[in-house]
Design a protein around this motif. Structure first.
Motif, PDB file in Angstrom:
ATOM      1  N   TYR A   1       4.616  -1.867  -7.569  1.00  0.00           N
ATOM      2  CA  TYR A   1       5.384  -2.241  -6.327  1.00  0.00           C
ATOM      3  C   TYR A   1       5.630  -0.883  -5.693  1.00  0.00           C
ATOM      4  N   VAL A   2       5.741  -0.894  -4.291  1.00  0.00           N
ATOM      5  CA  VAL A   2       6.055   0.401  -3.583  1.00  0.00           C
ATOM      6  C   VAL A   2       7.323  -0.165  -2.706  1.00  0.00           C
ATOM      7  N   ILE A   3       8.315   0.815  -2.616  1.00  0.00           N
ATOM      8  CA  ILE A   3       9.811   0.676  -1.838  1.00  0.00           C
ATOM      9  C   ILE A   3       9.344   0.542  -0.355  1.00  0.00           C
ATOM     10  N   ASP A   4       8.641   1.455   0.066  1.00  0.00           N
ATOM     11  CA  ASP A   4       8.321   1.622   1.643  1.00  0.00           C
ATOM     12  C   ASP A   4       6.845   2.005   1.911  1.00  0.00           C
ATOM     13  N   SER A   5       6.138   1.217   2.433  1.00  0.00           N
ATOM     14  CA  SER A   5       4.512   1.505   2.759  1.00  0.00           C
ATOM     15  C   SER A   5       4.431   2.403   3.945  1.00  0.00           C
ATOM     16  N   ASN A   6       5.498   2.834   4.749  1.00  0.00           N
ATOM     17  CA  ASN A   6       5.539   3.636   5.943  1.00  0.00           C
ATOM     18  C   ASN A   6       5.892   4.800   5.800  1.00  0.00           C
ATOM     19  N   ASN A   7       6.275   5.301   4.316  1.00  0.00           N
ATOM     20  CA  ASN A   7       6.784   6.433   4.246  1.00  0.00           C
ATOM     21  C   ASN A   7       6.205   7.069   2.941  1.00  0.00           C
ATOM     22  N   SER A   8       5.746   8.629   3.260  1.00  0.00           N
ATOM     23  CA  SER A   8       4.722   8.997   2.103  1.00  0.00           C
ATOM     24  C   SER A   8       5.614   9.451   0.929  1.00  0.00           C
ATOM     25  N   ALA A   9       6.951   9.312   0.998  1.00  0.00           N
ATOM     26  CA  ALA A   9       8.080   9.938   0.014  1.00  0.00           C
ATOM     27  C   ALA A   9       7.983   8.747  -1.050  1.00  0.00           C
ATOM     28  N   PHE A  10       7.333   7.548  -0.936  1.00  0.00           N
ATOM     29  CA  PHE A  10       7.370   6.494  -1.865  1.00  0.00           C
ATOM     30  C   PHE A  10       5.971   6.216  -2.267  1.00  0.00           C
ATOM     31  N   SER A  11       5.725   6.135  -3.557  1.00  0.00           N
ATOM     32  CA  SER A  11       4.525   5.877  -4.020  1.00  0.00           C
ATOM     33  C   SER A  11       4.414   4.615  -5.099  1.00  0.00           C
ATOM     34  N   CYS A  12       3.292   4.078  -5.299  1.00  0.00           N
ATOM     35  CA  CYS A  12       3.242   2.964  -6.385  1.00  0.00           C
ATOM     36  C   CYS A  12       3.856   3.261  -7.583  1.00  0.00           C
ATOM     37  N   GLN A  13       4.757   2.263  -8.160  1.00  0.00           N
ATOM     38  CA  GLN A  13       5.309   2.402  -9.226  1.00  0.00           C
ATOM     39  C   GLN A  13       5.181   1.311 -10.104  1.00  0.00           C
TER      40      GLN A  13
ATOM     41  N   PHE B   1       0.821  -1.183   0.054  1.00  0.00           N
ATOM     42  CA  PHE B   1       0.097  -0.039   0.098  1.00  0.00           C
ATOM     43  C   PHE B   1       0.989   1.187   0.094  1.00  0.00           C
ATOM     44  N   GLU B   2       0.409   2.356  -0.465  1.00  0.00           N
ATOM     45  CA  GLU B   2       1.262   3.455  -0.722  1.00  0.00           C
ATOM     46  C   GLU B   2       0.611   4.336   0.596  1.00  0.00           C
ATOM     47  N   LEU B   3       1.432   5.372   1.215  1.00  0.00           N
ATOM     48  CA  LEU B   3       1.149   6.060   2.141  1.00  0.00           C
ATOM     49  C   LEU B   3       0.812   7.375   1.642  1.00  0.00           C
ATOM     50  N   LEU B   4      -0.687   7.614   1.625  1.00  0.00           N
ATOM     51  CA  LEU B   4      -0.824   9.121   0.865  1.00  0.00           C
ATOM     52  C   LEU B   4      -1.243  10.081   2.069  1.00  0.00           C
ATOM     53  N   ASN B   5      -0.880  11.230   1.874  1.00  0.00           N
ATOM     54  CA  ASN B   5      -1.047  12.277   3.010  1.00  0.00           C
ATOM     55  C   ASN B   5      -0.708  13.447   2.427  1.00  0.00           C
ATOM     56  N   SER B   6      -0.677  13.775   1.124  1.00  0.00           N
ATOM     57  CA  SER B   6      -0.232  15.235   0.752  1.00  0.00           C
ATOM     58  C   SER B   6      -0.854  15.094  -0.656  1.00  0.00           C
ATOM     59  N   ILE B   7      -1.251  16.587  -1.040  1.00  0.00           N
ATOM     60  CA  ILE B   7      -1.487  17.118  -2.245  1.00  0.00           C
ATOM     61  C   ILE B   7      -0.531  18.096  -2.829  1.00  0.00           C
ATOM     62  N   GLY B   8       0.024  17.797  -3.669  1.00  0.00           N
ATOM     63  CA  GLY B   8       1.220  18.564  -4.294  1.00  0.00           C
ATOM     64  C   GLY B   8       2.435  18.879  -3.383  1.00  0.00           C
ATOM     65  N   GLY B   9       2.756  17.668  -2.567  1.00  0.00           N
ATOM     66  CA  GLY B   9       3.849  17.821  -1.695  1.00  0.00           C
ATOM     67  C   GLY B   9       3.376  18.506  -0.294  1.00  0.00           C
ATOM     68  N   VAL B  10       2.114  18.989  -0.162  1.00  0.00           N
ATOM     69  CA  VAL B  10       1.710  19.638   1.020  1.00  0.00           C
ATOM     70  C   VAL B  10       0.702  18.792   1.602  1.00  0.00           C
TER      71      VAL B  10
END
Length: 468
Positions: A431-443, A406-415
């Motif tokens: 795939y996603v590198i880190d599901s606990n880090n919002s810097a990583f999204s599904c690729q 799962f991708e951790l989503l918590n921002s819009i446009g980086g905010v």
């Protein structure tokens, strides 16, 4: 001046008050060596004696027993107006004590508690009665003193007839009260209204939320005046200043709820809500500063005597800071920015939540948060989440981790955006590198790898992949 001595008042009956004796307006009477027994007052009270705005000194082997006031107060003695000092009498025949009347209900100041205690001790000794322990006398006085001003003390209550609690060591002390006296209140001694007592007070009061207090009409001997079912009382917020001797309404405090009512059997329950004015609300530091202290004044008119009835000023314990409202509520400020503003607690509704009354989506403005997409918000602080790991940070629920894939989503446009926080599942071809880090999204899965939405496996043995 009238002196009554060597007299017996027995088996008399009155339709209203004073079964044995009724002393009326501004009379001055001394009673000694007199017995009041088996007298009945059918109305207001005073089965043995009813004293109305008069001075009565009871001294010298006076006894009062088996008198009744079945519909009123004071089966033995009832005072309406002046309330006398303690009158002690030794039934074994020793000398008795006397004294002048103590107080009127107009609030004339009495002596201080220390001198009263000493006087009582001397009176007991003069009567040939074994001295009372000092702590007992002080305890009796402490139960009866109440403040009536910043520089005076009015002495009222059981001390005026020196009643005592069961279990107190008073085997050598006798009063004019004998056995068998009965009344609706004050089997032996009773008076009309002396003060309003507020009790069952809350430990904490939240702005704008209802709380209850019990109000009682009390006589001078700490009895509830249960015959009063007509007096109208009301509560109002007052300032610390008086004008012409009257309390002034505080315009910075609003009172709502049931703040006016009629006594029933000498008591009633007020259901109040207070909305104060704040001069400063700092949502970051947790400061909620009141414009002025909140003071509640309960008053009315005695239906029997017409006298002003009033309670001591009550300062409710208003909650402050980050605890200014209960969990699940927010502090609503009527003026959003700048200057003094009234505030009150409001519960968050369905599809909303609050875990801190000073937090809100907009910095510096307390308000409810919308329910996140994966949340189930039933109002207040009742929130559950169907996925992800959540923590309360800065007064709101914050998503800090998602399940694998799962991708951790918590921002819009980086905010950062509270309302979009969610765990978004990657597609089977991602795939996603880190599901606990919002810097990583599904690729999307590269050609040289195999992906199932959660894992990443190289198709070429020995190939090395690096996070870019």
């Amino acid at each position: 001046m009238v002196a009554i001595s060597n007299t017996a008042f027995r088996r008399n009956r009155a339709s209203l008050y004073g079964g044995g004796l009724h002393v009326i307006e501004e009379s001055s009477v001394t009673i000694s060596r007199t017995n009041f027994s088996r007298n009945i007052a059918q109305g207001l009270g005073g089965g043995g004696v009813y004293v109305q705005h008069s001075f009565v000194t009871v001294s010298g082997a006076v006894s009062c027993s088996n008198n009744s006031a079945p519909a009123g107060g004071g089966g033995g003695f009832f005072w309406d107006g002046y309330v006398p000092h303690a009158r002690l009498v030794n039934r074994s025949g020793g000398n008795a004590t006397g004294g002048s009347p103590n107080q009127r209900r107009d609030g004339r100041a009495g002596r201080n508690a220390q001198s009263d205690a000493r006087k009582l001790q001397l009176e007991v000794e003069a009567a040939g009665i074994e001295s009372l322990p000092a702590d007992l006398i002080e305890a009796q006085l402490a139960r009866t003193n109440r403040r009536v001003g910043s520089d005076s003390t009015e002495v009222m209550g059981p001390k005026n007839g020196f009643e005592y609690n069961k279990g107190d060591d008073v085997s050598k002390l006798y009063t004019v009260c004998g056995d068998g006296n009965t009344a609706l209140y004050g089997d032996c001694l009773g008076t009309c209204y002396i003060n309003i007592l507020m009790r069952d007070l809350p430990d904490v009061v939240y702005p704008g939320l209802p709380f209850t207090v019990q109000v009682l009409d009390m006589d001078a001997y700490n009895h509830t005046v249960v015959t009063d079912s007509k007096s109208l009382l009301q509560a109002m917020a007052v300032t610390g200043q008086k004008a012409g001797g009257a309390h002034q309404v505080d315009p910075t405090v609003s009172i709502s709820g049931q703040f006016i009512g009629v006594l029933g059997k000498g008591q009633m329950v007020l259901n109040l809500a207070i909305k104060p004015t704040y001069s400063l609300v700092d949502t970051v530091q947790g400061v909620t500063k009141l414009r002025s202290n909140v003071s509640i004044y309960v008053y009315g008119a005695d239906s029997l005597t017409g006298d002003m009835m009033e309670a001591e000023i009550y300062t409710p314990p208003l909650a402050t800071g980050f605890d200014v409202c209960p969990r699940g509520y927010t502090l609503v400020l009527e003026a959003a920015t700048g200057g003094d503003t009234m505030g009150f607690c409001s519960r968050c509704g369905l599809l909303q939540y609050s875990v801190s009354p000073l937090a809100g989506p907009t910095a510096g403005v307390p308000s409810c948060f919308n329910c996140p997409p994966s949340g189930n918000c039933l109002g207040g602080d009742q929130v559950t989440f169907s996925r992800g790991t959540w923590k309360i940070i800065n007064g709101m629920y914050t998503l800090v981790g998602c399940p694998l894939g799962f991708e951790l989503l918590n921002s819009i446009g980086g905010v950062f955006s509270h309302d979009v926080q969610d765990c978004v599942q990657c597609l089977p071809t991602q795939y996603v590198i880190d599901s606990n880090n919002s810097a990583f999204s599904c690729q999307n899965c590269p050609l040289g790898a195999k992906c199932d939405g959660s894992t990443f496996t190289s198709r070429v043995a020995g190939a090395v992949w690096a996070v870019d």
